[in-house]
Every structure is written in C-alpha cells, then in structure tokens.
Write an enzyme that holds these catalytic residues in place. Structure first.
Site, PDB file in Angstrom:
ATOM      1  NE  ARG A  16      -2.703   2.761   3.006  1.00  0.00           N
ATOM      2  CZ  ARG A  16      -1.985   3.882   2.884  1.00  0.00           C
ATOM      3  NH1 ARG A  16      -0.811   3.866   2.359  1.00  0.00           N
ATOM      4  NH2 ARG A  16      -2.423   5.043   3.254  1.00  0.00           N
ATOM      5  CB  ALA A  37      -1.531  27.225 -12.994  1.00  0.00           C
ATOM      6  CD  GLU A  76      -2.782  25.529  -9.785  1.00  0.00           C
ATOM      7  OE1 GLU A  76      -3.541  25.035 -10.655  1.00  0.00           O
ATOM      8  OE2 GLU A  76      -2.862  26.716  -9.414  1.00  0.00           O
ATOM      9  CD  GLU A  83      -9.230  24.106 -13.326  1.00  0.00           C
ATOM     10  OE1 GLU A  83      -8.312  23.791 -14.115  1.00  0.00           O
ATOM     11  OE2 GLU A  83      -9.445  25.262 -12.968  1.00  0.00           O
ATOM     12  CD  GLU A  92     -22.943  19.343 -23.630  1.00  0.00           C
ATOM     13  OE1 GLU A  92     -23.949  19.767 -23.026  1.00  0.00           O
ATOM     14  OE2 GLU A  92     -22.966  18.360 -24.381  1.00  0.00           O
ATOM     15  CE  LYS A  93     -19.164  28.916 -21.617  1.00  0.00           C
ATOM     16  NZ  LYS A  93     -18.473  29.633 -20.593  1.00  0.00           N
TER      17      LYS A  93
END
Length: 128
Positions: A16, A37, A76, A83, A92-93
């Site tokens: 593990r 970024a 980050e 994301e 899609e939005k």
C-alpha cells in the site's frame, strides 16, 4: 450495518505504501506535464526557496516561508484534480461545474494572497 468496501481500496502493508508513493509521483508528473499554472508556481518555489532560507532569521521563520510556498502548490494540485474531474463529467457549460471550477480557482488565489501576506510581513519585520 456492515460497511461497503470499495474494490479499489488497498488492503494495507508495504504494498500500500509503495502504491501510494507511486500514485503520488504519477500525480506530480501529470501536474507538471499538463498544468501550466503548476509549472509556473513550481518555478516560483524554486526561486523563492533559497530566498526563504536566506531571509528567515530562525528555523521557524524559514519553515513558515517555505510552508506558504508548498501550500500554494498543494491547493493548485487540488484545483487541478477538481478541474480534471469536472472535465471528465462534461466539457459543456454547466453552472455547477463552472461554480466548482471557480471555487477551486478562488482557493488558489487565496493561498497565493496568504503567502504574499506572510512573505511581506517577514520582509517588513526586517525593516521595523
């Protein structure tokens, strides 16, 4: 009630630990390859690390300065993971996915602002 165990959870032991380290290295590699970024912040960390060692008057102060740098990288990484997961669900939005991405971005911004305040406070303490 018996808890339901995921078939993807490991059993434990040295295997593990090995897998956890391998997955972490893969995550850092993916962040470096795919996230501009993260690369920019990593460059900033590499520049500011020797400055933190030079600027800090005590081990605690050095660790505080370095801690803010790693805090930005950690946030980050979490934002990038969020994301990637959101983009897996849909490109899609969608208002909730947009909100999730905005919240992640806000977390990164706050971590950078926090780091800047800490750094400026330490720098100011050298002059006052």
């Amino acid at each position: 009630m018996t808890p339901i165990n995921s078939p993807y959870k490991s059993k434990g032991g040295i295997g593990r630990l090995y897998n956890a380290l391998r997955y972490s290295a893969q995550g850092l590699g993916a962040a470096f390859r795919h996230e501009a970024a993260f690369r920019q912040e990593l460059l900033l960390v590499s520049i500011l690390t020797p400055i933190a060692i030079w600027l800090g008057r005590s081990l605690g102060e050095i660790l505080m300065l370095l801690g803010t740098l790693f805090f930005v990288l950690i946030i980050e990484l979490l934002n990038s993971g969020l994301e990637a997961l959101a983009d897996t669900i849909t490109l899609e939005k969608h208002p909730l996915i947009g909100r999730a991405k905005d919240l992640g971005s806000a977390a990164v911004m706050l971590s950078i602002l926090f780091g800047a305040v800490v750094w400026l406070s330490v720098i100011a303490s050298h002059f006052f």
